[in-house]
Design a protein around this motif. Structure first.
Motif, PDB file in Angstrom:
ATOM      1  N   LEU A  97       0.831  -1.215   0.000  1.00 28.97           N
ATOM      2  CA  LEU A  97       0.000   0.000   0.000  1.00 28.97           C
ATOM      3  C   LEU A  97       0.861   1.258   0.000  1.00 28.97           C
ATOM      4  O   LEU A  97       0.581   2.215  -0.739  1.00 28.97           O
ATOM      5  CB  LEU A  97      -0.937  -0.001   1.204  1.00 28.97           C
ATOM      6  CG  LEU A  97      -2.132  -0.958   1.137  1.00 28.97           C
ATOM      7  CD1 LEU A  97      -2.853  -1.003   2.467  1.00 28.97           C
ATOM      8  CD2 LEU A  97      -3.084  -0.551   0.032  1.00 28.97           C
ATOM      9  N   LEU A 111      -4.473   5.268  -0.602  1.00 23.02           N
ATOM     10  CA  LEU A 111      -3.707   4.049  -0.329  1.00 23.02           C
ATOM     11  C   LEU A 111      -2.726   4.237   0.827  1.00 23.02           C
ATOM     12  O   LEU A 111      -2.580   3.346   1.676  1.00 23.02           O
ATOM     13  CB  LEU A 111      -2.965   3.591  -1.589  1.00 23.02           C
ATOM     14  CG  LEU A 111      -3.842   3.034  -2.716  1.00 23.02           C
ATOM     15  CD1 LEU A 111      -2.989   2.693  -3.923  1.00 23.02           C
ATOM     16  CD2 LEU A 111      -4.622   1.836  -2.243  1.00 23.02           C
ATOM     17  N   GLY A 156      -2.711   2.282   4.322  1.00 21.27           N
ATOM     18  CA  GLY A 156      -1.491   1.634   4.802  1.00 21.27           C
ATOM     19  C   GLY A 156      -1.122   2.103   6.201  1.00 21.27           C
ATOM     20  O   GLY A 156      -0.696   1.305   7.040  1.00 21.27           O
TER      21      GLY A 156
END
Length: 162
Positions: free
Chosen positions: A17, A39, A43
């Motif tokens: 990620l 993303l 993460g």
């Protein structure tokens, strides 16, 4: 004893990620930058949860033994990260939409100053002249004597420092 080693699948997922998110942040399209921010936010949320350790019992003092309770701090940090990611997502969506309205695309263009700096770098020339340091022949001692002394109280005597 509680096993504190992280799940390998989650660690690889976090790395993926962050990697894809950083790659997308370096693109010129605002929609790709938006996906990269999302993303990286996801993460970071997974990273907080993995760093928080194994799941445990509800963190209610007096109901559960202290060794079996889960840590509420990573959960609070994930909630905060979700809010920050949502704010960044809304801001980037607004920027991409406005760019689409004005230009018909969401790609970030170089401005005039960027082009000038790239042209000067290709010619190996300075972008500006630093008037503070150019043509100065004073020594450091002379320059220090002219500078304002912050330990001076204004009456010609120095304030004692401990």
């Amino acid at each position: 004893m509680i096993d504190m080693s992280p799940n390998l699948v989650l660690v690889v997922t976090i790395a993926a990620l962050f990697t894809v998110g950083v790659y997308l942040l370096l693109e010129r399209s605002l929609s790709r930058v938006l996906i990269g921010v999302i993303l990286i936010g996801n993460g970071a949320n997974l990273l907080f949860l993995v760093a928080g350790g194994a799941a445990g019992r509800p963190p209610l003092v007096g109901v559960e033994p202290e060794g079996e309770m889960s840590d509420p701090l990573p959960q609070a940090m994930v909630l905060t990260a979700i809010v920050i990611t949502l704010g960044m997502t809304a801001f980037l969506l607004a920027m991409a939409y406005r760019s689409w309205q004005l230009h018909g695309h969401d790609e970030v263009q170089d401005d005039v100053e960027d082009r000038r700096i790239v042209r000067l770098a290709a010619l190996d020339e300075r972008a500006f002249v630093d008037t503070d340091t150019e043509g100065v022949v004073e020594s450091l001692d002379e320059e220090a004597a002219l500078a304002r002394d912050e330990t001076d109280d204004g009456h010609g005597t120095e304030v004692e420092q401990r």
